[in-house]
Write a protein that holds these residues in place. Structure first.
Motif, PDB file in Angstrom:
ATOM      1  N   PRO A  89       0.759  -1.250   0.000  1.00  0.00           N
ATOM      2  CA  PRO A  89       0.000   0.000   0.000  1.00  0.00           C
ATOM      3  C   PRO A  89       0.792   1.305   0.000  1.00  0.00           C
ATOM      4  O   PRO A  89       0.245   2.345  -0.365  1.00  0.00           O
ATOM      5  CB  PRO A  89      -0.799  -0.099   1.301  1.00  0.00           C
ATOM      6  CG  PRO A  89       0.093  -0.885   2.218  1.00  0.00           C
ATOM      7  CD  PRO A  89       0.809  -1.872   1.331  1.00  0.00           C
ATOM      8  N   THR A  90       2.059   1.293   0.397  1.00  0.00           N
ATOM      9  CA  THR A  90       2.748   2.566   0.656  1.00  0.00           C
ATOM     10  C   THR A  90       3.443   3.127  -0.577  1.00  0.00           C
ATOM     11  O   THR A  90       3.357   4.327  -0.854  1.00  0.00           O
ATOM     12  CB  THR A  90       3.765   2.404   1.806  1.00  0.00           C
ATOM     13  OG1 THR A  90       3.077   1.959   2.982  1.00  0.00           O
ATOM     14  CG2 THR A  90       4.451   3.729   2.105  1.00  0.00           C
ATOM     15  N   ALA A  91       4.128   2.307  -1.344  1.00  0.00           N
ATOM     16  CA  ALA A  91       4.919   2.793  -2.478  1.00  0.00           C
ATOM     17  C   ALA A  91       4.002   3.299  -3.591  1.00  0.00           C
ATOM     18  O   ALA A  91       3.341   2.515  -4.271  1.00  0.00           O
ATOM     19  CB  ALA A  91       5.825   1.687  -3.002  1.00  0.00           C
ATOM     20  N   VAL A  92       3.973   4.594  -3.796  1.00  0.00           N
ATOM     21  CA  VAL A  92       3.047   5.179  -4.767  1.00  0.00           C
ATOM     22  C   VAL A  92       3.444   4.829  -6.199  1.00  0.00           C
ATOM     23  O   VAL A  92       2.607   4.853  -7.112  1.00  0.00           O
ATOM     24  CB  VAL A  92       2.961   6.707  -4.572  1.00  0.00           C
ATOM     25  CG1 VAL A  92       4.211   7.396  -5.076  1.00  0.00           C
ATOM     26  CG2 VAL A  92       1.719   7.276  -5.254  1.00  0.00           C
ATOM     27  N   ASN A  93       4.706   4.489  -6.438  1.00  0.00           N
ATOM     28  CA  ASN A  93       5.150   4.110  -7.785  1.00  0.00           C
ATOM     29  C   ASN A  93       4.348   2.929  -8.324  1.00  0.00           C
ATOM     30  O   ASN A  93       4.124   2.818  -9.527  1.00  0.00           O
ATOM     31  CB  ASN A  93       6.633   3.728  -7.782  1.00  0.00           C
ATOM     32  CG  ASN A  93       7.493   4.766  -7.120  1.00  0.00           C
ATOM     33  OD1 ASN A  93       7.362   4.996  -5.914  1.00  0.00           O
ATOM     34  ND2 ASN A  93       8.374   5.400  -7.867  1.00  0.00           N
ATOM     35  N   LEU A  94       3.927   2.034  -7.440  1.00  0.00           N
ATOM     36  CA  LEU A  94       3.108   0.891  -7.840  1.00  0.00           C
ATOM     37  C   LEU A  94       1.828   1.360  -8.522  1.00  0.00           C
ATOM     38  O   LEU A  94       1.481   0.913  -9.618  1.00  0.00           O
ATOM     39  CB  LEU A  94       2.778   0.048  -6.604  1.00  0.00           C
ATOM     40  CG  LEU A  94       1.745  -1.069  -6.765  1.00  0.00           C
ATOM     41  CD1 LEU A  94       2.290  -2.184  -7.648  1.00  0.00           C
ATOM     42  CD2 LEU A  94       1.330  -1.613  -5.401  1.00  0.00           C
ATOM     43  N   PHE A  95       1.141   2.295  -7.877  1.00  0.00           N
ATOM     44  CA  PHE A  95      -0.142   2.764  -8.395  1.00  0.00           C
ATOM     45  C   PHE A  95       0.063   3.671  -9.613  1.00  0.00           C
ATOM     46  O   PHE A  95      -0.732   3.650 -10.555  1.00  0.00           O
ATOM     47  CB  PHE A  95      -0.903   3.478  -7.283  1.00  0.00           C
ATOM     48  CG  PHE A  95      -1.011   2.636  -6.040  1.00  0.00           C
ATOM     49  CD1 PHE A  95      -1.888   1.574  -5.979  1.00  0.00           C
ATOM     50  CD2 PHE A  95      -0.194   2.879  -4.945  1.00  0.00           C
ATOM     51  CE1 PHE A  95      -1.971   0.776  -4.844  1.00  0.00           C
ATOM     52  CE2 PHE A  95      -0.261   2.091  -3.816  1.00  0.00           C
ATOM     53  CZ  PHE A  95      -1.157   1.031  -3.761  1.00  0.00           C
ATOM     54  N   TRP A  96       1.146   4.436  -9.588  1.00  0.00           N
ATOM     55  CA  TRP A  96       1.479   5.290 -10.733  1.00  0.00           C
ATOM     56  C   TRP A  96       1.708   4.447 -11.978  1.00  0.00           C
ATOM     57  O   TRP A  96       1.207   4.780 -13.065  1.00  0.00           O
ATOM     58  CB  TRP A  96       2.732   6.100 -10.392  1.00  0.00           C
ATOM     59  CG  TRP A  96       3.329   6.844 -11.548  1.00  0.00           C
ATOM     60  CD1 TRP A  96       2.972   8.082 -11.991  1.00  0.00           C
ATOM     61  CD2 TRP A  96       4.389   6.384 -12.404  1.00  0.00           C
ATOM     62  NE1 TRP A  96       3.743   8.419 -13.082  1.00  0.00           N
ATOM     63  CE2 TRP A  96       4.614   7.407 -13.353  1.00  0.00           C
ATOM     64  CE3 TRP A  96       5.164   5.237 -12.456  1.00  0.00           C
ATOM     65  CZ2 TRP A  96       5.595   7.289 -14.348  1.00  0.00           C
ATOM     66  CZ3 TRP A  96       6.126   5.117 -13.445  1.00  0.00           C
ATOM     67  CH2 TRP A  96       6.333   6.140 -14.369  1.00  0.00           C
ATOM     68  N   ALA A  97       2.443   3.366 -11.840  1.00  0.00           N
ATOM     69  CA  ALA A  97       2.731   2.503 -12.997  1.00  0.00           C
ATOM     70  C   ALA A  97       1.457   1.847 -13.521  1.00  0.00           C
ATOM     71  O   ALA A  97       1.237   1.770 -14.735  1.00  0.00           O
ATOM     72  CB  ALA A  97       3.761   1.436 -12.607  1.00  0.00           C
ATOM     73  N   ILE A  98       0.608   1.374 -12.608  1.00  0.00           N
ATOM     74  CA  ILE A  98      -0.638   0.736 -13.034  1.00  0.00           C
ATOM     75  C   ILE A  98      -1.549   1.740 -13.732  1.00  0.00           C
ATOM     76  O   ILE A  98      -2.166   1.432 -14.769  1.00  0.00           O
ATOM     77  CB  ILE A  98      -1.331   0.081 -11.831  1.00  0.00           C
ATOM     78  CG1 ILE A  98      -0.503  -1.112 -11.339  1.00  0.00           C
ATOM     79  CG2 ILE A  98      -2.749  -0.365 -12.191  1.00  0.00           C
ATOM     80  CD1 ILE A  98      -0.973  -1.692 -10.020  1.00  0.00           C
ATOM     81  N   GLU A  99      -1.642   2.952 -13.196  1.00  0.00           N
ATOM     82  CA  GLU A  99      -2.471   3.974 -13.838  1.00  0.00           C
ATOM     83  C   GLU A  99      -1.932   4.329 -15.220  1.00  0.00           C
ATOM     84  O   GLU A  99      -2.701   4.594 -16.147  1.00  0.00           O
ATOM     85  CB  GLU A  99      -2.543   5.228 -12.956  1.00  0.00           C
ATOM     86  CG  GLU A  99      -3.392   5.057 -11.717  1.00  0.00           C
ATOM     87  CD  GLU A  99      -4.818   4.622 -12.048  1.00  0.00           C
ATOM     88  OE1 GLU A  99      -5.427   5.231 -12.959  1.00  0.00           O
ATOM     89  OE2 GLU A  99      -5.316   3.685 -11.401  1.00  0.00           O
ATOM     90  N   ARG A 100      -0.631   4.341 -15.350  1.00  0.00           N
ATOM     91  CA  ARG A 100      -0.030   4.609 -16.659  1.00  0.00           C
ATOM     92  C   ARG A 100      -0.407   3.521 -17.657  1.00  0.00           C
ATOM     93  O   ARG A 100      -0.740   3.821 -18.811  1.00  0.00           O
ATOM     94  CB  ARG A 100       1.483   4.710 -16.515  1.00  0.00           C
ATOM     95  CG  ARG A 100       2.220   4.931 -17.815  1.00  0.00           C
ATOM     96  CD  ARG A 100       3.622   5.395 -17.563  1.00  0.00           C
ATOM     97  NE  ARG A 100       4.484   5.168 -18.712  1.00  0.00           N
ATOM     98  CZ  ARG A 100       5.741   5.580 -18.799  1.00  0.00           C
ATOM     99  NH1 ARG A 100       6.284   6.238 -17.776  1.00  0.00           N
ATOM    100  NH2 ARG A 100       6.469   5.333 -19.872  1.00  0.00           N
ATOM    101  N   MET A 101      -0.379   2.266 -17.237  1.00  0.00           N
ATOM    102  CA  MET A 101      -0.778   1.176 -18.121  1.00  0.00           C
ATOM    103  C   MET A 101      -2.261   1.288 -18.483  1.00  0.00           C
ATOM    104  O   MET A 101      -2.665   1.033 -19.629  1.00  0.00           O
ATOM    105  CB  MET A 101      -0.498  -0.175 -17.451  1.00  0.00           C
ATOM    106  CG  MET A 101       0.964  -0.401 -17.063  1.00  0.00           C
ATOM    107  SD  MET A 101       2.126  -0.302 -18.441  1.00  0.00           S
ATOM    108  CE  MET A 101       1.958  -1.949 -19.123  1.00  0.00           C
ATOM    109  N   LYS A 102      -3.075   1.704 -17.517  1.00  0.00           N
ATOM    110  CA  LYS A 102      -4.503   1.881 -17.785  1.00  0.00           C
ATOM    111  C   LYS A 102      -4.744   2.974 -18.829  1.00  0.00           C
ATOM    112  O   LYS A 102      -5.627   2.828 -19.700  1.00  0.00           O
ATOM    113  CB  LYS A 102      -5.245   2.229 -16.486  1.00  0.00           C
ATOM    114  CG  LYS A 102      -5.419   1.070 -15.525  1.00  0.00           C
ATOM    115  CD  LYS A 102      -6.181   1.521 -14.287  1.00  0.00           C
ATOM    116  CE  LYS A 102      -6.419   0.378 -13.322  1.00  0.00           C
ATOM    117  NZ  LYS A 102      -7.148   0.828 -12.105  1.00  0.00           N
ATOM    118  N   ARG A 103      -3.996   4.073 -18.732  1.00  0.00           N
ATOM    119  CA  ARG A 103      -4.177   5.164 -19.707  1.00  0.00           C
ATOM    120  C   ARG A 103      -3.841   4.690 -21.114  1.00  0.00           C
ATOM    121  O   ARG A 103      -4.539   5.027 -22.079  1.00  0.00           O
ATOM    122  CB  ARG A 103      -3.299   6.362 -19.326  1.00  0.00           C
ATOM    123  CG  ARG A 103      -3.813   7.139 -18.134  1.00  0.00           C
ATOM    124  CD  ARG A 103      -3.151   8.507 -18.041  1.00  0.00           C
ATOM    125  NE  ARG A 103      -1.712   8.419 -17.880  1.00  0.00           N
ATOM    126  CZ  ARG A 103      -1.098   8.343 -16.717  1.00  0.00           C
ATOM    127  NH1 ARG A 103      -1.801   8.303 -15.591  1.00  0.00           N
ATOM    128  NH2 ARG A 103       0.220   8.302 -16.644  1.00  0.00           N
TER     129      ARG A 103
END
Length: 349
Positions: A89-103
């Motif tokens: 849950p803490t490392a924001v890079n995880l969510f940033w990368a997933i959102e980038r793939m979604k875009r």
């Protein structure tokens, strides 16, 4: 320098960081579930590396999909994204990368790409994200080398090196770049209890590079500074709030307090993907709590008696007021961070 994570014959291959420094063992991931398990169990760790792993995990399942149409592929794609987003849950890079793939996926869907074309888009984006991470680390190193004196004793905490990124490292990238610039650098690596990333991983990387390295226990940092043996502190980050508060491995806050008390500049090195402008300050950063066994056992050896309670947060938050600068691939952000971080992130969020 060994790659932390890479493609090999259609599989994602990563060095098993749990086995270091005694063994160099590689884990092969054939599905997103394999990648998710590797992230959760700390086969791979470090915020940028987790982001790269998540992107590759998404690409793995998209590449292997047998969907008969784009609607079915989309259902599978978003299910895979949710699986990987739930790992840590803490490392924001995880969510940033997933959102980038979604875009990228959503963009392909909007213009009517075929299933095969969507698979190729996602595959290429995962490769691009990995390559950009390596380039960003190099740039962080170039910008950060200037904060390291010509003859420097650098203290670091946890591992923010090649093992925590695609390659080269953020905090250790600064150290590597300073050495490459001809500076004489000696590093003190906090052991970083309870998972010992400093003792096992940072020291392993630096020794391989021929950089003067001394491992200390976490409790020795204050005495080291009091003795005048630290010129600068450089650490990484797992999430940086909009005001400059920094979440990093547990114990970082202690180092920052000690650095302030002894007049030692404290720098954070991290890519822009670690900056979370949607979180106003550190109080909004979720802090992961890990399994108590990481503290109570060392391998098969029990360290803590049965019945004793254990508190094992993986991260703590260092207030922005303790930070001299945040080193990014676009330069060094200085206080007031609310302004400098927003400026450096313009066009990146």
């Amino acid at each position: 320098m060994l790659p932390t994570i890479d493609w090999d014959d259609g599989e994602v291959v990563m060095i098993d960081q749990r086995k270091l420094p005694s063994k160099e063992v590689y884990v092969r991931c054939r599905t997103a579930k394999d990648v998710a398990r590797a992230i959760r169990t700390m086969v791979i760790r470090g915020a940028p590396a987790i982001g790269v792993a998540a992107a590759m995990g998404v690409a793995l399942d998209v590449r292997r999909s047998r969907a008969t149409g784009t609607t079915q592929l989309a259902t599978e794609f978003y299910r895979t994204c949710d699986l990987l987003a739930a790992t840590r849950p803490t490392a924001v890079n995880l969510f940033w990368a997933i959102e980038r793939m979604k875009r990228v996926f959503a963009g392909g869907m909007r213009v009517g790409r075929s299933t095969a074309e969507l698979q190729a888009l996602i595959d290429a984006e995962a490769v691009r994200l990995h390559d950009e991470d390596v380039a960003n680390c190099r740039a962080i190193g170039r910008h950060g080398a200037g904060v390291v004196p010509a003859e420097a004793r650098v203290l670091t905490h946890c591992n923010a090196g090649a093992l925590a990124t695609g390659r080269y490292g953020s905090a250790l990238g600064v150290i590597r770049a300073a050495v490459e610039a001809g500076k004489r650098v000696a590093v003190y690596a906090d052991e970083t209890r309870p998972f010992l990333q400093g003792a096992r991983l940072t020291a392993w990387e630096l020794v391989r590079d021929g950089i003067d390295t001394t491992v200390i226990t976490d409790g020795m940092a204050g005495s080291l500074m009091r003795a005048g043996m630290v010129d600068v502190v450089v650490v990484g980050a797992d999430r940086i709030a909009a005001n400059g508060d920094v979440a990093n491995k547990i114990g970082t806050y202690t180092v920052a307090v000690l650095a302030r008390e002894h007049g030692v500049p404290f720098y954070v090195a991290a890519p822009l993907s670690t900056i979370d402008l949607s979180t106003p300050d550190g109080s909004g950063i979720p802090i992961e709590e890990r399994d108590a066994k990481e503290m109570t056992y060392m391998g098969a050896s029990q360290l803590v008696p049965e019945g004793a309670a254990v508190w094992n947060p993986a991260f703590d938050v260092t207030p922005a007021s303790f930070v001299a600068g945040i080193i990014t691939e676009r330069g060094i952000c200085r206080p007031p961070f609310a302004e400098s971080l927003k400026h450096v992130c313009d066009g990146n969020q």
